[in-house]
Design a protein around this motif. Structure first.
Motif, mmCIF file in Angstrom:
data_model
loop_
_atom_site.group_PDB
_atom_site.id
_atom_site.type_symbol
_atom_site.label_atom_id
_atom_site.label_comp_id
_atom_site.label_asym_id
_atom_site.label_seq_id
_atom_site.Cartn_x
_atom_site.Cartn_y
_atom_site.Cartn_z
ATOM 1 N N GLN A 26 0.801 -1.223 0.000
ATOM 2 C CA GLN A 26 0.000 0.000 0.000
ATOM 3 C C GLN A 26 0.836 1.277 0.000
ATOM 4 O O GLN A 26 0.321 2.339 -0.329
ATOM 5 C CB GLN A 26 -0.956 -0.010 1.194
ATOM 6 N N HIS A 127 1.108 -9.149 4.607
ATOM 7 C CA HIS A 127 -0.048 -8.271 4.425
ATOM 8 C C HIS A 127 -0.437 -8.348 2.946
ATOM 9 O O HIS A 127 -0.417 -7.347 2.223
ATOM 10 C CB HIS A 127 0.271 -6.848 4.881
ATOM 11 N N TRP A 128 -0.686 -9.582 2.487
ATOM 12 C CA TRP A 128 -1.419 -9.869 1.262
ATOM 13 C C TRP A 128 -0.617 -9.930 -0.040
ATOM 14 O O TRP A 128 -1.140 -10.386 -1.046
ATOM 15 C CB TRP A 128 -2.611 -8.902 1.082
ATOM 16 N N ASN A 171 -1.707 -10.582 8.541
ATOM 17 C CA ASN A 171 -2.719 -9.547 8.723
ATOM 18 C C ASN A 171 -4.036 -10.006 8.095
ATOM 19 O O ASN A 171 -4.095 -10.288 6.895
ATOM 20 C CB ASN A 171 -2.288 -8.243 8.049
ATOM 21 N N GLU A 172 -5.077 -10.082 8.921
ATOM 22 C CA GLU A 172 -6.454 -10.301 8.445
ATOM 23 C C GLU A 172 -6.585 -11.451 7.459
ATOM 24 O O GLU A 172 -6.982 -11.264 6.300
ATOM 25 C CB GLU A 172 -6.999 -9.016 7.817
ATOM 26 N N ASN A 228 -9.050 -9.172 11.892
ATOM 27 C CA ASN A 228 -10.108 -8.177 11.816
ATOM 28 C C ASN A 228 -11.360 -8.833 12.400
ATOM 29 O O ASN A 228 -12.006 -9.639 11.738
ATOM 30 C CB ASN A 228 -10.324 -7.797 10.346
ATOM 31 N N GLN A 230 -15.080 -8.399 13.596
ATOM 32 C CA GLN A 230 -16.225 -7.486 13.458
ATOM 33 C C GLN A 230 -17.473 -8.302 13.755
ATOM 34 O O GLN A 230 -17.648 -9.376 13.175
ATOM 35 C CB GLN A 230 -16.353 -6.979 12.017
ATOM 36 N N TRP A 252 -15.495 -15.413 9.116
ATOM 37 C CA TRP A 252 -14.793 -14.123 9.260
ATOM 38 C C TRP A 252 -14.073 -14.023 10.601
ATOM 39 O O TRP A 252 -12.919 -13.610 10.678
ATOM 40 C CB TRP A 252 -15.810 -12.990 9.109
ATOM 41 N N TYR A 297 -12.997 -1.790 12.312
ATOM 42 C CA TYR A 297 -13.539 -0.576 11.708
ATOM 43 C C TYR A 297 -15.031 -0.412 11.961
ATOM 44 O O TYR A 297 -15.519 0.691 12.179
ATOM 45 C CB TYR A 297 -13.280 -0.570 10.190
ATOM 46 N N TRP A 328 -18.902 2.859 5.382
ATOM 47 C CA TRP A 328 -18.762 1.953 6.518
ATOM 48 C C TRP A 328 -19.485 2.522 7.739
ATOM 49 O O TRP A 328 -19.323 3.717 8.052
ATOM 50 C CB TRP A 328 -17.294 1.728 6.869
ATOM 51 N N PRO A 329 -20.258 1.672 8.416
ATOM 52 C CA PRO A 329 -20.986 2.138 9.599
ATOM 53 C C PRO A 329 -20.033 2.651 10.683
ATOM 54 O O PRO A 329 -18.952 2.091 10.876
ATOM 55 C CB PRO A 329 -21.697 0.875 10.100
ATOM 56 N N GLU A 354 -5.174 -1.708 14.026
ATOM 57 C CA GLU A 354 -5.736 -0.855 12.979
ATOM 58 C C GLU A 354 -7.073 -0.334 13.448
ATOM 59 O O GLU A 354 -7.922 -1.097 13.915
ATOM 60 C CB GLU A 354 -6.000 -1.620 11.663
ATOM 61 N N TRP A 401 -4.812 3.327 11.746
ATOM 62 C CA TRP A 401 -4.673 3.096 10.314
ATOM 63 C C TRP A 401 -5.145 4.359 9.621
ATOM 64 O O TRP A 401 -6.314 4.672 9.710
ATOM 65 C CB TRP A 401 -5.509 1.890 9.843
ATOM 66 N N GLU A 408 -5.549 1.949 -1.382
ATOM 67 C CA GLU A 408 -6.602 1.252 -0.643
ATOM 68 C C GLU A 408 -7.152 0.079 -1.478
ATOM 69 O O GLU A 408 -8.320 0.031 -1.840
ATOM 70 C CB GLU A 408 -7.685 2.243 -0.209
ATOM 71 N N TRP A 409 -6.277 -0.872 -1.815
ATOM 72 C CA TRP A 409 -6.667 -2.119 -2.480
ATOM 73 C C TRP A 409 -7.600 -1.849 -3.662
ATOM 74 O O TRP A 409 -7.270 -1.013 -4.495
ATOM 75 C CB TRP A 409 -7.237 -3.095 -1.446
ATOM 76 N N PHE A 417 -7.022 7.216 4.053
ATOM 77 C CA PHE A 417 -7.088 6.793 5.455
ATOM 78 C C PHE A 417 -5.997 7.429 6.317
ATOM 79 O O PHE A 417 -5.926 7.179 7.510
ATOM 80 C CB PHE A 417 -6.929 5.266 5.556
HETATM 81 C C1 GBH Z 1 -7.814 -3.386 6.576
HETATM 82 O O1 GBH Z 1 -8.781 -4.148 5.994
HETATM 83 C C2 GBH Z 1 -6.507 -3.723 5.955
HETATM 84 O O2 GBH Z 1 -5.673 -4.446 6.827
HETATM 85 C C3 GBH Z 1 -5.779 -2.539 5.399
HETATM 86 O O3 GBH Z 1 -4.798 -2.971 4.521
HETATM 87 C C4 GBH Z 1 -6.770 -1.600 4.765
HETATM 88 O O4 GBH Z 1 -6.156 -0.567 4.061
HETATM 89 C C5 GBH Z 1 -7.625 -1.052 5.849
HETATM 90 O O5 GBH Z 1 -8.196 -2.062 6.608
HETATM 91 C C6 GBH Z 1 -8.718 -0.122 5.364
HETATM 92 O O6 GBH Z 1 -9.588 -0.800 4.509
HETATM 93 O O7 GBH Z 1 -18.874 -2.087 3.839
HETATM 94 O O8 GBH Z 1 -19.371 -1.684 6.127
HETATM 95 O O9 GBH Z 1 -19.388 -3.888 5.331
HETATM 96 C C7 GBH Z 1 -10.095 -3.827 6.335
HETATM 97 C C8 GBH Z 1 -11.077 -4.863 5.922
HETATM 98 C C9 GBH Z 1 -13.230 -5.422 5.303
HETATM 99 C C10 GBH Z 1 -12.962 -3.628 6.838
HETATM 100 C C11 GBH Z 1 -14.598 -4.975 4.981
HETATM 101 C C12 GBH Z 1 -14.381 -3.172 6.553
HETATM 102 C C13 GBH Z 1 -16.577 -4.003 5.667
HETATM 103 C C14 GBH Z 1 -17.105 -2.651 5.633
HETATM 104 N N1 GBH Z 1 -12.400 -4.367 5.761
HETATM 105 N N2 GBH Z 1 -15.176 -4.204 6.026
HETATM 106 S S1 GBH Z 1 -18.815 -2.588 5.201
#
Ligand code: GBH
Length: 454
Positions: A26, A127-128, A171-172, A228, A230, A252, A297, A328-329, A354, A401, A408-409, A417
């Motif tokens: 990234q 990290h991917w 990571n995740e 991660n 959630q 998840w 998040y 995102w909520p 993060e 983060w 951002e992927w 961010f």
């Molecule tokens: C992380 O992934 C990563 O580790 C990082 O590389 C990345 O840049 C960072 O977070 C920010 O994205 O649409 O409400 O359902 C985060 C993985 C997966 C977090 C999907 C939020 C769903 C949001 N994300 N998730 S929603």
């Protein structure tokens, strides 16, 4: 000097660490420089339509060349720790066999600069950005990948273990396997349920193997994993959606953390995982570690969805829930609950590795970047973390983060961010208002060892 009282009350005497996080693909750029091999993300970004505006990480923040400036930004910020990842194909271009000295030397320079600035390096192995050469062999769907990863971990341990003590394996894992093999949106971008289940198990094996390697090669190592977590909520009360959300929760939140730390797969997916488990595997996966790295998040809102390999798709949060510009909520209470849940379920010290939000930040006429929404977000989430600590969650650190706006992927550069703005055309860095806010918070809450004695 009197400052506003610290908003963070120490739950224990253990020092609380404030940090920032990034990842290799990234921010680094230099995607084909100094002998680096291609990763599955280099490949994925080249497939038209995969990434917003067809962006790539070829240059990104050019951190590979600007790391010294980025370390200086962190030093001025006052963080005690920095989580970054090593790009496996930079140090081992084909993922196995020959190592790339120039790539290894980059992380030497970075680590030495961090130590010089008295910032503790937290090194994440993955990290991917899997080496493409291993992707060609099936990537994580190939069981051998777990053993190539252990060799890579040994390379990293031998090279940096004299200076780096904090290591995370992955990571995740749920994110890169689910998005990569089920939901779409990430490399390798193949929808295949069997590959998905195999990948889960092989990543778990790779984690356990790497922990053993790091433990035996690094003196005084402090080892962890980053998940991660959630809450997975049903987007509607319909029975099929409730069922879908529960299955998604198993994948998840449980498919990695549970076998790694509790020694079994979640009940809902145990039968599906069974065909890939060989004798002795669970013991290889479930190795003692020192801490749990939590990325968080938002909560998830899921629904039944016919058209993918696991029959679960994205739903929407209730309209009343506020959202970031990414959609995102924003629900700090879910963060508090998640911290309490994780701390209790796994019984390990927790580091938030993060948390943050994206924002459509712009540079104003004065050359400044004002991001009050991000400050508000961080305040409310750190407040929620402190509620969890007060209620007994053993949380030892918090990392924003991210240090920098970055790639951002699948959203490319469209989501910012960072607490530092990056002008991608020039590479210029501009600390945002949130950076200054975070610096003040750190100054106000960091232990001041010298003042106590006088
Ligand atoms: C992380 O992934 C990563 O580790 C990082 O590389 C990345 O840049 C960072 O977070 C920010 O994205 O649409 O409400 O359902 C985060 C993985 C997966 C977090 C999907 C939020 C769903 C949001 N994300 N998730 S929603």
């Amino acid at each position: 000097i009197t400052r506003a009282p610290a908003t963070v009350a120490a739950a224990s005497d253990a020092p609380f660490v404030w940090g920032v996080s990034t990842s290799s693909y990234q921010i680094e750029g230099a995607a084909a420089e100094d002998g680096k091999g291609p990763s599955i993300w280099d490949t994925y970004c080249r497939q038209p339509g995969r990434i917003t505006d067809n962006d790539t990480g070829d240059v990104a923040c050019d951190h590979y060349h600007r790391y010294a400036e980025d370390v200086a930004l962190m030093k001025a910020l006052g963080v005690g720790a920095y989580r970054f990842s090593v790009a496996w194909p930079r140090v081992q271009p084909k993922g196995r066999g020959a190592v790339n000295e120039a790539g290894l030397a980059f992380y030497d320079r970075l680590i030495d600069a961090l130590l010089e600035a008295r910032i503790e390096p937290w090194l994440c192995l993955y990290h991917w950005d899997l080496p493409q050469a291993l992707g060609d062999l099936g990537g994580w769907a190939n069981r051998d990948c777990a053993f190539w990863f252990a060799d890579y971990a040994a390379l990293i341990a031998r090279r940096y273990g004299d200076r780096v003590k904090r290591f995370a394996t992955f990571n995740e894992s749920s994110v890169f396997t689910l998005f990569g093999f089920v939901m779409g949106g990430q490399a390798p971008g193949i929808a295949d349920r069997t590959m998905f289940h195999r990948a889960i198990h092989h990543v778990n094996l790779a984690h356990g193997g790497a922990i053993d390697v790091l433990r035996s090669l690094v003196k005084d190592a402090s080892l962890g994993i980053v998940h991660n977590i959630q809450p997975s909520r049903a987007a509607t009360p319909a029975a099929e959606d409730v069922k879908a959300a529960a299955l998604f929760d198993a994948y998840w939140n449980g498919a990695f953390a549970d076998p790694q730390l509790l020694g079994h797969y979640p009940a809902l997916i145990a039968d599906l995982m069974e065909p890939w488990i060989a004798a002795g595997d669970i013991a290889r996966i479930c190795r003692p570690i020192d801490w749990f790295g939590l990325n968080h998040y938002s909560p998830l809102y899921m629904r039944a969805f016919d058209d993918n390999p696991i029959g679960v798709g994205w739903g929407a949060a209730p309209d009343s829930v506020p959202r970031t510009s990414f959609g995102w909520p924003i629900e700090p209470d879910a963060f508090r609950d998640t911290l309490l849940h994780v701390s209790k379920r796994y019984g390990l010290p927790v580091y938030v590795l993060e948390n943050g939000r994206s924002n459509p930040d712009v540079v104003d006429e004065k050359g400044a970047v004002n991001d009050p929404d991000r400050i508000e977000f961080l305040k409310s989430y750190i407040g929620a973390m402190n509620q969890a600590r007060a209620a007994g969650a053993d949380v030892r650190g918090y990392f924003v983060w991210s240090l920098l706006d970055n790639f951002e992927w699948s959203s490319g550069f469209s989501q910012r961010f960072g607490i530092v703005y990056v002008d991608y055309a020039t590479g210029q860095r501009i600390p945002k208002a949130s950076y200054h806010w975070y610096a003040d918070l750190i100054r106000a809450t960091a232990p001041r060892p010298h003042s106590a004695a006088s």
